[in-house]
Design a protein around this motif. Structure first.
Motif, PDB file in Angstrom:
ATOM      1  N   LEU A 168       2.775  -0.704  -3.049  1.00 20.72           N
ATOM      2  CA  LEU A 168       3.502  -0.498  -3.644  1.00 20.72           C
ATOM      3  C   LEU A 168       5.302  -1.344  -3.404  1.00 20.72           C
ATOM      4  CD1 LEU A 168       2.233   3.014  -4.312  1.00 20.72           C
ATOM      5  CD2 LEU A 168       2.461   1.206  -5.929  1.00 20.72           C
ATOM      6  N   THR A 169       4.943  -1.232  -2.255  1.00 12.95           N
ATOM      7  CA  THR A 169       5.832  -2.028  -1.704  1.00 12.95           C
ATOM      8  C   THR A 169       6.304  -3.653  -2.134  1.00 12.95           C
ATOM      9  OG1 THR A 169       6.492  -0.645  -0.111  1.00 12.95           O
ATOM     10  CG2 THR A 169       7.642  -2.039   0.571  1.00 12.95           C
ATOM     11  N   ARG A 170       4.712  -3.977  -1.207  1.00 13.53           N
ATOM     12  CA  ARG A 170       5.217  -5.561  -1.957  1.00 13.53           C
ATOM     13  C   ARG A 170       5.059  -6.461  -3.003  1.00 13.53           C
ATOM     14  NH1 ARG A 170       0.792  -4.808   2.037  1.00 13.53           N
ATOM     15  NH2 ARG A 170      -0.523  -4.824   0.422  1.00 13.53           N
ATOM     16  N   ALA A 171       4.498  -5.385  -4.381  1.00 11.30           N
ATOM     17  CA  ALA A 171       4.030  -5.621  -5.006  1.00 11.30           C
ATOM     18  C   ALA A 171       5.630  -5.100  -6.272  1.00 11.30           C
ATOM     19  CB  ALA A 171       3.613  -4.441  -6.161  1.00 11.30           C
ATOM     20  N   LEU A 172       6.212  -4.361  -5.726  1.00  9.59           N
ATOM     21  CA  LEU A 172       8.023  -4.279  -6.665  1.00  9.59           C
ATOM     22  C   LEU A 172       8.488  -5.718  -5.832  1.00  9.59           C
ATOM     23  CD1 LEU A 172       8.285  -0.133  -6.029  1.00  9.59           C
ATOM     24  CD2 LEU A 172       8.347  -1.485  -8.246  1.00  9.59           C
ATOM     25  N   ALA A 173       8.482  -5.770  -4.435  1.00 10.98           N
ATOM     26  CA  ALA A 173       9.416  -6.286  -3.451  1.00 10.98           C
ATOM     27  C   ALA A 173       9.095  -8.205  -5.278  1.00 10.98           C
ATOM     28  CB  ALA A 173       9.729  -6.652  -2.091  1.00 10.98           C
ATOM     29  N   ASP A 174       7.776  -8.107  -4.751  1.00 10.21           N
ATOM     30  CA  ASP A 174       7.295  -9.521  -5.612  1.00 10.21           C
ATOM     31  C   ASP A 174       7.704  -9.337  -7.292  1.00 10.21           C
ATOM     32  OD1 ASP A 174       6.204 -10.132  -3.235  1.00 10.21           O
ATOM     33  OD2 ASP A 174       3.977  -9.781  -4.213  1.00 10.21           O
ATOM     34  N   ASP A 192      12.376  -9.832  -7.556  1.00 10.83           N
ATOM     35  CA  ASP A 192      12.633 -10.715  -6.729  1.00 10.83           C
ATOM     36  C   ASP A 192      13.881  -9.417  -5.331  1.00 10.83           C
ATOM     37  OD1 ASP A 192      12.768 -12.930  -5.275  1.00 10.83           O
ATOM     38  OD2 ASP A 192      14.431 -13.366  -7.202  1.00 10.83           O
ATOM     39  N   ARG A 193      12.639  -8.788  -4.931  1.00  4.91           N
ATOM     40  CA  ARG A 193      14.180  -7.441  -3.418  1.00  4.91           C
ATOM     41  C   ARG A 193      13.393  -8.311  -2.661  1.00  4.91           C
ATOM     42  NH1 ARG A 193      16.314  -2.749  -6.592  1.00  4.91           N
ATOM     43  NH2 ARG A 193      17.154  -3.683  -9.349  1.00  4.91           N
ATOM     44  N   PRO A 194      14.273  -8.060  -1.513  1.00  3.71           N
ATOM     45  CA  PRO A 194      13.296  -7.701  -0.016  1.00  3.71           C
ATOM     46  C   PRO A 194      12.763  -6.816   0.042  1.00  3.71           C
ATOM     47  CG  PRO A 194      15.695  -7.729   0.101  1.00  3.71           C
ATOM     48  CD  PRO A 194      15.501  -7.791  -1.388  1.00  3.71           C
ATOM     49  N   LEU A 195      11.649  -6.686   1.027  1.00  2.00           N
ATOM     50  CA  LEU A 195      10.376  -5.375   1.196  1.00  2.00           C
ATOM     51  C   LEU A 195      11.476  -4.450   1.005  1.00  2.00           C
ATOM     52  CD1 LEU A 195       8.350  -7.503   3.321  1.00  2.00           C
ATOM     53  CD2 LEU A 195       7.662  -6.106   1.111  1.00  2.00           C
ATOM     54  N   SER A 196      12.173  -3.949   2.537  1.00  2.00           N
ATOM     55  CA  SER A 196      13.356  -2.745   2.694  1.00  2.00           C
ATOM     56  C   SER A 196      13.952  -2.089   1.559  1.00  2.00           C
ATOM     57  CB  SER A 196      14.322  -3.695   4.387  1.00  2.00           C
ATOM     58  OG  SER A 196      15.421  -4.577   3.178  1.00  2.00           O
ATOM     59  N   GLU A 197      14.739  -2.919   0.611  1.00  2.00           N
ATOM     60  CA  GLU A 197      14.590  -2.480  -0.344  1.00  2.00           C
ATOM     61  C   GLU A 197      13.941  -2.248  -1.575  1.00  2.00           C
ATOM     62  OE1 GLU A 197      18.243  -3.991  -4.393  1.00  2.00           O
ATOM     63  OE2 GLU A 197      18.000  -4.970  -2.252  1.00  2.00           O
ATOM     64  N   ALA A 198      12.587  -2.773  -1.338  1.00  2.00           N
ATOM     65  CA  ALA A 198      12.102  -2.389  -2.498  1.00  2.00           C
ATOM     66  C   ALA A 198      11.084  -1.319  -1.440  1.00  2.00           C
ATOM     67  CB  ALA A 198      11.012  -3.571  -2.589  1.00  2.00           C
ATOM     68  N   GLU A 199      11.300  -1.345  -0.526  1.00  2.00           N
ATOM     69  CA  GLU A 199      10.438   0.734  -0.156  1.00  2.00           C
ATOM     70  C   GLU A 199      10.741   1.967  -0.566  1.00  2.00           C
ATOM     71  OE1 GLU A 199       8.377   1.571   4.370  1.00  2.00           O
ATOM     72  OE2 GLU A 199       9.994   0.513   4.460  1.00  2.00           O
TER      73      GLU A 199
END
Length: 281
Positions: free
Chosen positions: A166-172, A175-182
């Motif tokens: 879910l973190t990777r999908a939201l980051a993609d 268009d946000r960094p993984l740390s922010e999407a997590e």
């Protein structure tokens, strides 16, 4: 510690439902179903095994999650499409409806918004009920498999957990960094997952999902939604998750929109109307 003399009497005290839901506004399922009968498919998304994808659903539309090739558990996050601070609240959904959701139950958003985000319209597994182990389907008690708990228990890194998916999908998607999407990922609805608590220890358990190819659960979107769905690396979650060992399948998402006028009289729910004064004054 030795039990007191009145131990049996204390245990015999009758339970009280914490949040009686008799006063909740009931969803107009007949209206939704009539609109669904006229709806046409507007989008279709495939969630690859051990991965996650994002998709939008506009208020007044429907989305269906299907086991397209075989039994497969999915972990679902929901957000208000334009305000990601408003997201699915599994704990309050559990408190209002129970540990597992059924047709007519709603997925509620977090505080201070606390409004219906989606309503369960159809479920091909509604026949399952409660099994001899206390297992039920579609739970709001499991948090989501994650790499931190996996590392805690095994000392190993594994990156295809639902939390990481879910973190990777939201980051993609955002268009946000993984740390922010997590930081946006939250406790999920576990679609198709069969779970409960053991009588002996009270531990959370999972067992093989009763879903088969073609089984689906369908929702009515009460508000504009951004959805993120992970095809769990546990497959049907009958043995283990956070592993490459289980057989996994894709999940298919279909979005349907009804024609204009099909929902006349329906309106998207407003935010909770509590004053937010938090004061005795």
């Amino acid at each position: 510690m030795k039990a007191p003399k009145d131990a049996d009497a204390r245990r015999a005290i009758a339970p009280v439902i914490c949040y009686p839901n008799d006063n909740l506004r009931r969803p107009p399922l007949d209206t939704y179903r009539a609109a669904r009968d006229k709806a046409t498919e507007t989008n279709r998304i495939t969630i690859p095994p051990r991965e996650a994808r994002c998709f939008y659903v506009t208020a007044g539309s429907f989305f269906r999650i299907t086991c397209s090739e075989g039994a497969q558990v999915g972990d679902l996050n929901l957000f208000e499409a334009r305000n990601l601070e408003e997201h699915f609240y599994s704990g309050k959904t559990r408190a209002l409806h129970g540990s597992h959701i059924n047709v007519g139950d709603r997925l509620w958003s977090c505080l201070p918004y606390l409004r219906p985000m989606a309503t369960v319209l159809t479920d091909t597994l509604d026949w399952y009920g409660v099994d001899e182990h206390g297992g039920r389907v579609h739970d709001v008690i499991g948090t989501r498999c994650d790499p931190y708990t996996h590392h805690l228990l095994t000392g190993e890194d594994y990156h295809h957990t639902c939390h990481s998916n879910l973190t990777r999908a939201l980051a993609d998607h955002l268009d946000r960094p993984l740390s922010e999407a997590e930081s946006l990922v939250h406790d999920v609805l576990n679609v198709f997952m069969c779970t409960g608590f053991s009588q002996e220890t009270g531990q959370y358990f999972m067992k093989a999902s009763p879903a088969r190819k073609g089984d689906f659960i369908e929702f009515f979107a009460e508000i504009d939604l951004l959805c993120a769905l992970s095809a769990c690396p546990g497959g049907d979650c009958g043995a283990e998750h956070s592993s490459d060992s289980p057989q996994c399948h894709p999940l298919e998402v279909s979005v349907y929109a009804p024609p204009a006028g099909a929902l006349d009289g329906w309106y998207s729910p407003s935010h909770n109307r509590y004053s937010r004064r938090h004061s005795h004054d």
